[in-house]
Every structure is written in structure tokens, then in C-alpha cells.
Write an enzyme that holds these catalytic residues in place. Sequence first.
Site, short mmCIF file in Angstrom:
data_model
loop_
_atom_site.label_atom_id
_atom_site.label_comp_id
_atom_site.label_asym_id
_atom_site.label_seq_id
_atom_site.Cartn_x
_atom_site.Cartn_y
_atom_site.Cartn_z
CE LYS A 54 -3.66 -2.58 2.15
NZ LYS A 54 -4.26 -3.09 3.33
CD GLN A 98 -3.67 -4.64 6.52
OE1 GLN A 98 -3.28 -3.64 5.74
NE2 GLN A 98 -4.18 -5.67 6.24
CG ASP A 121 -9.68 -0.35 4.81
OD1 ASP A 121 -9.67 -0.62 3.44
OD2 ASP A 121 -9.03 -0.87 5.41
#
Length: 294
Positions: A54, A98, A121
Site C-alpha cells: 500500500k 491494518q 477503508d
Amino acid sequence: MTATIIDGKASAARLREKIAAEATRLKSAHGLQPGLATVLVGNDPASEVYVRNKGKTAEALGFKSAHVALAADTTQETLLAKVQELSADKSVHGILVQLPLPKHLDEAQVLDALDPAKDVDALTPTNAGLLMSGRAHLVSCTPAGVMLLLKEYVGDIAGKDVLVIGRSLLFGKPAAQLLLAANATVTMAHSRSRDLPAIARRADILVAAIGKPELVKADWIKPGATVIDVGINRIDAGGGKTRLVGDVDYEAARAVAGAITPVPGGVGAMTIVCLMQNTLIAACAQNGLPLPKF
Ligand code: NAP
């Protein structure tokens, strides 16, 4: 019949080009450089790879990228303080924590500490609610990637019977909302659904996000249907080696489906690029600029 292979890699590469061009334009026209911060707690090898990719992709697109690596025994208070600090930092437009977090940490509390405007996200309750209201501009990355693939390979999905197998917050639920907003007739199935093969056989578009290697068999698929395989499962390939397979029995399904995503090279390729798209959108929204449309 042999199915058309839905080439997620090629679609992702095209989207990536558009994002890079828009990032360059934003910098020269507005002096704005989108910034993405990733947070990883602990050192799970798979998570480390995801987070590194990422960061690398963000940098390749001309974004500012920052990474916060915290020890596996980090306390809830330290993690919350870090997320609050990033939420207040004006040079950071997108924050990705994460998941999963180590067991001793409370994920819901961490998401509550995250500024929804920076939640690239789209996991916070605010963004889930906005999606349901048809007002979201930050949409969960993998479902967004699936919608782009469907747009490219199927076109208008209004009135089509779409089955989503899996009802997670990360994929199944937001995917169903997006499909519904695109006027599909959506069925959601899960581990308690009865006679899944019969439900599946009615679907014009079958989306599998289960996490069970090759669970969906060829005789579950309506001839000519579009099959979107979200699953990523690592299985034993013999001789001490492993290989990745999806949730669909790909080789057999290819003979029945009209179009199908491979694993890898299908949906997975889109996810990271959609994350970059969200970071760009978040940067524009936080600076009062029109939101880019790709
Ligand atoms: P998850 O949170 O574990 O959810 C799995 C879902 O599948 C649950 O809703 C579960 O039902 C359902 N399920 C489990 N066994 C089933 C069965 N035998 N029949 C019908 N439904 C069943 O997983 P997730 O996060 O959504 O991820 C699913 C898969 O997609 C995983 O392989 C993951 O690695 C992959 N994934 C890929 C990407 C990508 O970038 N390509 C992104 C996200 C996820 P219940 O709710 O009843 O338990």
C-alpha cells in the site's frame, strides 16, 4: 463454452493511470499532495506485505506516504492516541489501520477514534451509514473494485439477479448495498443459508466472498453467469509449496460461466488501487475541491 476471463490486473492498471494523472493535476493546480498513513500493530508477515504494498503504491502515484509500526504488545491507549494524532494531522488525508489487530486490542474503539473523513477503508459506522443512505463518497475498497469490474464487463446490471455469498462488514454488506444502488435484485447468503447450490443457480451474477477454498462448484453456476471470486485462500500444493485459490472451483467453473475472475489477478488487483482512489477522494473532500470521478 469457455468463460471470458475478467482481467482485474489490466483494469487496475488503467485506473492507476487515471489516479496518477489526477494526483499530478492536484499538485500543480492546488499544491495538494494526497497523504496516506498506514498503521500496523505487530509483525504478522502477510499484513506486513499488504501494508508495504500500500505504501509503495501510494508513493508510485505521487502521494505522501507514512507508516506507523507498533509493537505487538502495544496498549489500547497508545494505539488510540496514534490514531487520534493522525486524524488531526492535516497532511494525512487517508488512514488505514491494518486489520485484524492483535487479540488484546478493541477494533471497534479504534474505528471510533478514526476521523470518518479519513477512513479510506470505509469501515467506520459513519461511512457504513452513509453508504446505506446513498451519500457515501468513501466506499469499502474491494466492493468498489468489484463494481468497477462489473461495469466494465457486464455493463448495466439493473434487474439482474445477483447473489452475494458472505455478509462481512468488510465485503458482503457494502457490496450488497452497492449492487442494490445499481438496481440489481440482491440475495445475500451466508453459513446458515439453506440449499446454497439451488440459490446460486438462479444468479445472473454470483459473487463469492466466503474464505473457503473452491467451495462454489461448477454445477452451482447458471450457464453464462458472471462469477466474481473475492476469496483468497492459501492451500497446500504439495512438496512443501503453497498456492492461492479462490472460493470458486475455477477450472471447472470456466466451462459453465460466461465470465469469471481468476485468483490471483482478478478482484484482488483492484483493491489496492481503489484504496488509492479513496485517498485521492478524501484529499479533495478535506480541501473543499470537487471529488474526482473515474
Ligand atoms: P469473513 O469475515 O470470514 O466472512 C465470511 C463470510 O462467509 C461470512 O458471512 C460467513 O457466514 C460466510 N460463510 C462461511 N462459510 C460459509 C459456507 N459454507 N456457506 C456460505 N457462507 C459461508 O470473510 P471476508 O473478510 O468477507 O473475506 C472473505 C474472503 O474474501 C476471504 O478469502 C478473504 O481473504 C477474501 N478477501 C479478499 C479481498 C481482496 O482484496 N480480494 C478483500 C477482502 C476479503 P456467517 O456470517 O454466517 O459466518
